[in-house]
Design a protein around this motif. Structure first.
Motif, PDB file in Angstrom:
ATOM      1  N   GLY A 174       0.823  -1.194   0.000  1.00 56.06           N
ATOM      2  CA  GLY A 174       0.000   0.000   0.000  1.00 56.06           C
ATOM      3  C   GLY A 174       0.859   1.246   0.000  1.00 56.06           C
ATOM      4  N   LEU A 175       0.220   2.388   0.225  1.00 56.14           N
ATOM      5  CA  LEU A 175       0.893   3.683   0.192  1.00 56.14           C
ATOM      6  C   LEU A 175       0.545   4.474   1.443  1.00 56.14           C
ATOM      7  N   VAL A 176       1.538   5.196   1.965  1.00 55.02           N
ATOM      8  CA  VAL A 176       1.287   6.210   2.990  1.00 55.02           C
ATOM      9  C   VAL A 176       1.090   7.538   2.268  1.00 55.02           C
ATOM     10  N   GLU A 177      -0.009   8.216   2.570  1.00 50.94           N
ATOM     11  CA  GLU A 177      -0.297   9.492   1.916  1.00 50.94           C
ATOM     12  C   GLU A 177       0.011  10.642   2.865  1.00 50.94           C
ATOM     13  N   LEU A 178       0.828  11.591   2.390  1.00 46.74           N
ATOM     14  CA  LEU A 178       1.171  12.786   3.154  1.00 46.74           C
ATOM     15  C   LEU A 178       0.486  13.979   2.495  1.00 46.74           C
ATOM     16  N   PRO A 179      -0.343  14.731   3.214  1.00 44.52           N
ATOM     17  CA  PRO A 179      -1.034  15.877   2.623  1.00 44.52           C
ATOM     18  C   PRO A 179      -0.073  17.019   2.307  1.00 44.52           C
TER      19      PRO A 179
ATOM     20  N   ASP B 145       3.789   8.939  14.887  1.00 44.61           N
ATOM     21  CA  ASP B 145       2.735   9.775  14.320  1.00 44.61           C
ATOM     22  C   ASP B 145       1.684   8.897  13.636  1.00 44.61           C
ATOM     23  N   THR B 146       0.446   9.354  13.641  1.00 42.32           N
ATOM     24  CA  THR B 146      -0.618   8.658  12.942  1.00 42.32           C
ATOM     25  C   THR B 146      -0.677   9.143  11.501  1.00 42.32           C
ATOM     26  N   VAL B 147      -0.684   8.203  10.574  1.00 38.69           N
ATOM     27  CA  VAL B 147      -0.676   8.543   9.151  1.00 38.69           C
ATOM     28  C   VAL B 147      -1.806   7.818   8.443  1.00 38.69           C
ATOM     29  N   ASP B 148      -2.117   8.289   7.238  1.00 34.67           N
ATOM     30  CA  ASP B 148      -3.100   7.614   6.383  1.00 34.67           C
ATOM     31  C   ASP B 148      -2.400   6.562   5.529  1.00 34.67           C
ATOM     32  N   TYR B 149      -2.897   5.335   5.617  1.00 34.57           N
ATOM     33  CA  TYR B 149      -2.363   4.229   4.819  1.00 34.57           C
ATOM     34  C   TYR B 149      -3.447   3.795   3.842  1.00 34.57           C
TER      35      TYR B 149
END
Length: 423
Positions: free
Chosen positions: A395-400, A410-414
């Motif tokens: 998958g991908l981690v998305e950084l805004p 840190d909490t991130v979107d996966y």
């Protein structure tokens, strides 16, 4: 001499959201439909709502192998012995009214005989020789309720109700649901015709002998695989050399016979990047370059009635920009209902510093930590040329855009690949 277009001097890069929204406004779903036999319907987009023709199940039936009984015949004080007077098999119902004070042998899926109001599992019975009688203990009888182990007519699906919605991308379970209604074929959207090309003098087909400075071409294998998975009819245009005299006729001919033209490479600012200029000459470019990483030089336009998506040449940029930008456009073209990417919140098991301003995706793996819960790791290198990172990642981690960096914990979107149609 090569000429700049208005996109080259844009003051601000479009965000991904702006670009997708602008592109979607120009796309109308294809109206052509066809009838697909069920075995050919997997992955296709449903063109019309499907209504249930039948109740499912079509009759009250047994959920277990056991014995159909009247609860009122069972004693709560002493064991109850009942003669077995008939049997009901799946596909071979027992006719007539079952007598009181008796049991009917029944198998899973068989219609419940007229009269009995419960099915007791065979494991809960003492069974006599040759199944001539059964005996039920009081403690078992006390736990039975009316309707025990009975699947009632229509409890799953009732005739006349909406079964499958228009715009659904058909999964195996959806096709099976149609089959269970006796439907042999489904109306689906015609597969979009998509032409795929890669550009670059350095590219060679797998199996060829590589000259100095050359590499094997891989982007088409990514794109064609994704497109076929989504039910597109794909034409492989192969590798186009960095030559305007080669690229222009190839794109012109493909655009005349396809719904979508998908290219990789040739859309940046290099002296050999001809694709963007050819698109502008043959049609028009709606926008070029996005505030994303990887995939900044994405190009979107049209040649006649054909959508043209020009993706960057690096393999990671190709896959990420396709999933994030091209995928929603294709889904709308196919008439599919819009679906947001699946996002999971997870703890970062990495540190990452960056300059804010662009939305960025990092190749990642998700793992479940017994103490911390979902945890994501990222690939050791962030190079957009690291093809191995795509195979490694799930998958991908998305950084805004505003994010300046990540610290461990840190909490991130996966975004799992499975939620992006990459199973």
């Amino acid at each position: 001499m090569r000429h700049a277009d208005c996109c080259d001097t844009a003051d601000r890069l479009l965000t991904l959201s702006e670009a997708v929204a602008a592109a979607l406004q120009t796309i109308q779903p294809m109206g052509e439909t066809e009838s697909a036999p069920l075995f050919d319907a997997y992955g296709r987009i449903l063109a019309a709502e499907v209504t249930a023709r039948l109740d499912a199940p079509p009759g009250d039936n047994s959920a277990m192998d056991g014995f159909a009984v009247y609860l009122a015949d069972l004693s709560l004080e002493i064991p109850t012995r009942l003669p077995v007077v008939a049997q009901a098999l799946a596909g071979h119902p027992c006719s007539g009214l079952a007598p009181r004070g008796a049991a009917v042998r029944i198998t899973t899926g068989a219609l419940i005989p007229d009269g009995p109001d419960a099915v007791i599992m065979q494991e809960q019975c003492r069974i006599g020789p040759d199944e001539t009688w059964i005996e039920i203990e009081p403690k078992i009888a006390a736990r039975l309720k009316p309707g025990e182990n009975i699947r009632w007519r229509g409890e799953d699906v009732q005739a006349g109700t909406r079964l499958l919605l228009k715009g659904l991308r058909l999964r195996p379970q959806d096709v099976a649901l149609a089959a269970g209604q006796g439907i042999a074929a489904l109306d689906v959207i015609r597969p979009p015709r998509v032409a795929v090309a890669s550009t670059g003098d350095e590219l060679h087909e797998p199996g060829a002998q590589l000259p100095p400075g050359a590499i094997y071409e891989s982007n088409r294998y990514t794109l064609i695989g994704l497109l076929r998975r989504w039910g597109c009819a794909v034409t492989d245009l192969g590798i186009l050399r960095d030559d305007r005299a080669v690229i222009l006729p190839a794109l012109r001919e493909a655009a005349a016979t396809h719904d979508v033209l998908l290219t990789s490479g040739g859309v940046s600012v290099g002296t050999a990047d001809w694709v963007k200029e050819v698109i502008a000459e043959l049609g028009h470019i709606q926008f070029w370059r996005l505030a994303v990483k990887p995939g900044k030089p994405v190009t979107f336009g049209r040649i006649g009635g054909c959508l043209v998506l020009g993706l960057p040449g690096n393999p990671v940029s190709v896959m990420v920009s396709f999933l994030m930008f091209a995928r929603p456009l294709l889904l709308k073209l196919m008439g599919a209902e819009p679906v947001e990417s699946v996002r999971l919140r997870a703890a970062a098991d990495f540190a990452f510093r960056r300059k804010p301003g662009r939305r960025e995706w990092l190749r990642a793996q998700l793992r479940l930590d017994p103490e911390r819960g979902p945890v994501v790791h990222i690939y050791p290198t962030n190079s957009s040329g690291a093809l191995s990172s795509l195979s490694w990642a799930d998958g991908l981690v998305e950084l805004p855009e505003e994010c300046a960096g990540i610290t461990p914990g840190d909490t991130v979107d996966y975004l799992p690949f499975s939620g992006l149609g990459v199973d």
